[in-house]
Design a protein around this motif. Structure first.
Motif, PDB file in Angstrom:
ATOM      1  N   TRP A 191     -15.108  26.374 -24.799  1.00 25.58           N
ATOM      2  CA  TRP A 191     -13.754  26.893 -24.638  1.00 25.58           C
ATOM      3  C   TRP A 191     -13.633  27.729 -23.369  1.00 25.58           C
ATOM      4  O   TRP A 191     -12.669  27.576 -22.617  1.00 25.58           O
ATOM      5  N   LEU A 192     -14.602  28.593 -23.127  1.00 21.88           N
ATOM      6  CA  LEU A 192     -14.541  29.446 -21.939  1.00 21.88           C
ATOM      7  C   LEU A 192     -14.571  28.619 -20.660  1.00 21.88           C
ATOM      8  O   LEU A 192     -13.857  28.909 -19.694  1.00 21.88           O
ATOM      9  N   ARG A 193     -15.405  27.597 -20.630  1.00 20.29           N
ATOM     10  CA  ARG A 193     -15.461  26.729 -19.444  1.00 20.29           C
ATOM     11  C   ARG A 193     -14.124  26.014 -19.251  1.00 20.29           C
ATOM     12  O   ARG A 193     -13.638  25.875 -18.116  1.00 20.29           O
ATOM     13  N   TYR A 194     -13.535  25.578 -20.328  1.00 19.78           N
ATOM     14  CA  TYR A 194     -12.236  24.896 -20.263  1.00 19.78           C
ATOM     15  C   TYR A 194     -11.160  25.844 -19.755  1.00 19.78           C
ATOM     16  O   TYR A 194     -10.371  25.495 -18.859  1.00 19.78           O
ATOM     17  N   LEU A 195     -11.108  27.053 -20.299  1.00 14.85           N
ATOM     18  CA  LEU A 195     -10.127  28.048 -19.877  1.00 14.85           C
ATOM     19  C   LEU A 195     -10.305  28.384 -18.394  1.00 14.85           C
ATOM     20  O   LEU A 195      -9.320  28.452 -17.642  1.00 14.85           O
ATOM     21  N   LYS A 196     -11.521  28.571 -17.973  1.00 14.72           N
ATOM     22  CA  LYS A 196     -11.823  28.911 -16.579  1.00 14.72           C
ATOM     23  C   LYS A 196     -11.348  27.803 -15.637  1.00 14.72           C
ATOM     24  O   LYS A 196     -10.739  28.075 -14.595  1.00 14.72           O
ATOM     25  N   TYR A 197     -11.590  26.569 -16.013  1.00 13.61           N
ATOM     26  CA  TYR A 197     -11.212  25.441 -15.160  1.00 13.61           C
ATOM     27  C   TYR A 197      -9.696  25.256 -15.127  1.00 13.61           C
ATOM     28  O   TYR A 197      -9.102  25.105 -14.050  1.00 13.61           O
ATOM     29  N   GLN A 198      -9.075  25.256 -16.288  1.00 14.52           N
ATOM     30  CA  GLN A 198      -7.636  24.976 -16.365  1.00 14.52           C
ATOM     31  C   GLN A 198      -6.803  26.036 -15.658  1.00 14.52           C
ATOM     32  O   GLN A 198      -5.750  25.736 -15.088  1.00 14.52           O
ATOM     33  N   MET A 199      -7.254  27.288 -15.693  1.00 12.46           N
ATOM     34  CA  MET A 199      -6.494  28.379 -15.090  1.00 12.46           C
ATOM     35  C   MET A 199      -7.037  28.801 -13.733  1.00 12.46           C
ATOM     36  O   MET A 199      -6.592  29.784 -13.161  1.00 12.46           O
TER      37      MET A 199
ATOM     38  N   ARG B 298     -13.069  38.149 -18.785  1.00 16.97           N
ATOM     39  CA  ARG B 298     -13.589  39.222 -19.636  1.00 16.97           C
ATOM     40  C   ARG B 298     -13.200  38.878 -21.075  1.00 16.97           C
ATOM     41  O   ARG B 298     -12.036  38.586 -21.336  1.00 16.97           O
ATOM     42  N   HIS B 299     -14.150  38.927 -21.987  1.00 16.07           N
ATOM     43  CA  HIS B 299     -13.823  38.507 -23.347  1.00 16.07           C
ATOM     44  C   HIS B 299     -14.636  39.273 -24.382  1.00 16.07           C
ATOM     45  O   HIS B 299     -15.719  39.805 -24.096  1.00 16.07           O
ATOM     46  N   THR B 300     -14.121  39.317 -25.593  1.00 13.86           N
ATOM     47  CA  THR B 300     -14.854  39.890 -26.716  1.00 13.86           C
ATOM     48  C   THR B 300     -15.794  38.816 -27.267  1.00 13.86           C
ATOM     49  O   THR B 300     -15.856  37.692 -26.762  1.00 13.86           O
ATOM     50  N   ASP B 301     -16.514  39.161 -28.318  1.00 13.41           N
ATOM     51  CA  ASP B 301     -17.496  38.238 -28.871  1.00 13.41           C
ATOM     52  C   ASP B 301     -16.855  36.905 -29.257  1.00 13.41           C
ATOM     53  O   ASP B 301     -15.748  36.859 -29.800  1.00 13.41           O
ATOM     54  N   LEU B 302     -17.571  35.837 -28.967  1.00 13.81           N
ATOM     55  CA  LEU B 302     -17.150  34.521 -29.428  1.00 13.81           C
ATOM     56  C   LEU B 302     -17.479  34.394 -30.908  1.00 13.81           C
ATOM     57  O   LEU B 302     -18.558  34.788 -31.349  1.00 13.81           O
ATOM     58  N   LEU B 303     -16.552  33.843 -31.656  1.00 13.78           N
ATOM     59  CA  LEU B 303     -16.767  33.701 -33.092  1.00 13.78           C
ATOM     60  C   LEU B 303     -17.518  32.407 -33.390  1.00 13.78           C
ATOM     61  O   LEU B 303     -17.593  31.497 -32.567  1.00 13.78           O
ATOM     62  N   ASP B 304     -18.066  32.310 -34.581  1.00 18.73           N
ATOM     63  CA  ASP B 304     -18.811  31.115 -34.977  1.00 18.73           C
ATOM     64  C   ASP B 304     -17.881  29.954 -35.320  1.00 18.73           C
ATOM     65  O   ASP B 304     -18.316  28.810 -35.393  1.00 18.73           O
ATOM     66  N   THR B 305     -16.625  30.254 -35.540  1.00 19.00           N
ATOM     67  CA  THR B 305     -15.657  29.224 -35.910  1.00 19.00           C
ATOM     68  C   THR B 305     -15.083  28.548 -34.666  1.00 19.00           C
ATOM     69  O   THR B 305     -15.068  29.132 -33.575  1.00 19.00           O
TER      70      THR B 305
ATOM     71  N   ILE C  55     -10.547  37.935 -27.717  1.00 22.01           N
ATOM     72  CA  ILE C  55      -9.645  38.288 -26.621  1.00 22.01           C
ATOM     73  C   ILE C  55     -10.230  37.766 -25.327  1.00 22.01           C
ATOM     74  O   ILE C  55     -11.410  37.993 -25.017  1.00 22.01           O
ATOM     75  N   CYS C  56      -9.430  37.059 -24.553  1.00 22.20           N
ATOM     76  CA  CYS C  56      -9.839  36.555 -23.240  1.00 22.20           C
ATOM     77  C   CYS C  56      -8.910  37.154 -22.189  1.00 22.20           C
ATOM     78  O   CYS C  56      -7.742  36.754 -22.083  1.00 22.20           O
ATOM     79  N   ASP C  57      -9.418  38.125 -21.448  1.00 27.06           N
ATOM     80  CA  ASP C  57      -8.652  38.761 -20.377  1.00 27.06           C
ATOM     81  C   ASP C  57      -8.945  38.018 -19.083  1.00 27.06           C
ATOM     82  O   ASP C  57     -10.050  38.077 -18.552  1.00 27.06           O
ATOM     83  N   ILE C  58      -7.948  37.309 -18.567  1.00 26.12           N
ATOM     84  CA  ILE C  58      -8.172  36.464 -17.385  1.00 26.12           C
ATOM     85  C   ILE C  58      -7.607  37.072 -16.104  1.00 26.12           C
ATOM     86  O   ILE C  58      -7.703  36.466 -15.034  1.00 26.12           O
TER      87      ILE C  58
END
Length: 368
Positions: free
Chosen positions: A256-264, A270-277, A323-326
């Motif tokens: 997800w983080l790689r996708y968000l980084k690329y798309q935007m 900066r982000h909080t802990d990634l959840l297991d879900t 939370i993903c602070d971009i």
């Protein structure tokens, strides 16, 4: 040629200034509404560099997301960057127009642009506003009902979500007696009259009240119209803060983080802990969106994409979502494309150019 007021009318039909937040200063900040447009430069911010760029490219209008003037200016001495920008614009006949939180707060606005960049589906307002709708109830002869409704629809009434021409009517009998000086459309002076009438009800955006009443009076056959106006506390599903939607397919953790980084087109997240879900539902808010965290949680978001989070505020995620602070600039930069697209679809008499000035005041250092 196209006058500046035609451009402002179009932008305010997309995002009415009535929907800006109380602290904001959207709208025409510098410029003569009757001036003819030679070209429009679209930018996230209005700065001296952007005004210089507009002059160099033959544009006499800058349309920015952020207004250069937030608070009242008491002096124009060139002491601050705000004053210098305004002075330069005035000296060079460059109009400055801002479309800020009103564009944040509408369907198809800033947050929907972010959702589009992320490929979200079933996108909707995250926190719909209340108190921005009113209802008109008016009594009209049955034969004149549709004519009246058409006039109200044309003015902006009768829109609920993805539906328009919405109304409700009940039939009854209206009674009246014209007095001396009256010019009745039905009946005679001094005689009691009864007419089969409809009570017609329509909702409308509250800021259109004056226009709505004027249209009603113009289309109504009576010289004295019986009507009621009500303020509504209903949520308006097309106006409000943030947006939320679903990914076409779930993603996990760093995917997800790689996708968000690329798309935007991001340098860092900066982000909080990634959840297991898995990440399925995504809430977004361009700029400073921390005030929407609880709305995102209630809406079942797995992640919340926004900006301007402070250290202690990250704790508020409390493992309920990520939370993903971009970054503020990064979250809103594609607003330029949104504004340009809207202008190009409606005007062909002048160029609409995306600013090449990087107005982001935040820099990032990476080791070589």
């Amino acid at each position: 040629m196209t006058q500046l007021r035609e451009l402002t009318f179009l932008l305010e039909s997309l995002a009415p200034t009535a929907y800006q937040e109380s602290y904001d200063n959207s709208g025409l900040i510098v410029g003569d509404p009757t001036a003819e447009i030679t070209g429009v430069l679209v930018s996230l911010d209005a700065t001296e560099a952007v005004v210089d760029e507009a002059i160099a490219k033959g544009c006499n209008v800058v349309v920015s997301h952020h207004p250069i003037v937030f608070k009242g200016l008491k002096k124009l001495t060139g002491k601050t960057y705000v004053e210098r920008t305004v002075i330069k614009a005035i000296k060079n006949d460059v109009a400055l127009y801002a479309i800020h939180t009103n564009l944040d707060n509408v369907v198809g606005g800033v947050n929907f642009m972010i959702a589009e960049k992320l490929g979200l589906q079933n996108v909707r307002i995250l926190a719909p506003k209340t108190g921005v709708m009113s209802k008109l109830a008016v009594f009209v002869p049955v034969d004149s009902t549709q004519t009246l409704l058409n006039a109200l629809y044309e003015t902006g009434a009768g829109k609920i979500g993805n539906y328009d021409h919405c109304s409700f009517r009940t039939q009854g009998t209206g009674t009246f007696r014209p007095l001396d000086g009256a010019n009745p459309a039905i009946g005679s002076v001094g005689d009691d009259e009864s007419v089969t009438e409809h009570r017609v009800e329509v909702v409308f955006p509250s800021y259109l009240e004056s226009a709505m009443v004027a249209a009603m009076r113009q289309a109504h056959p009576y010289e004295s119209v019986a009507y009621d106006l009500y303020s509504l506390n209903n949520q308006n599903q097309t106006v409000g803060a943030g947006a939320i939607g679903d990914l076409p397919a779930p993603m996990y953790g760093r995917e997800w983080l790689r996708y968000l980084k690329y798309q935007m087109s991001l340098s860092v997240i900066r982000h909080t802990d990634l959840l297991d879900t898995p990440v399925r539902r995504v809430a977004v808010c361009g700029g400073s969106g921390g005030f929407l965290l609880n709305d995102a949680i209630r809406a079942g978001a797995d992640v919340f994409v926004t900006a301007d989070y402070k250290y202690h505020e990250f704790f508020d995620a409390d493992n309920r979502l990520t939370i993903c602070d971009i970054g503020h600039y990064e979250s809103e930069i594609f607003t330029k494309d949104l504004i340009q697209k809207h202008l190009l679809e409606n005007f062909s008499t002048f160029a609409v150019i995306l600013s090449e000035s990087v107005t982001n005041p935040v820099n990032y250092f990476f080791n070589d």
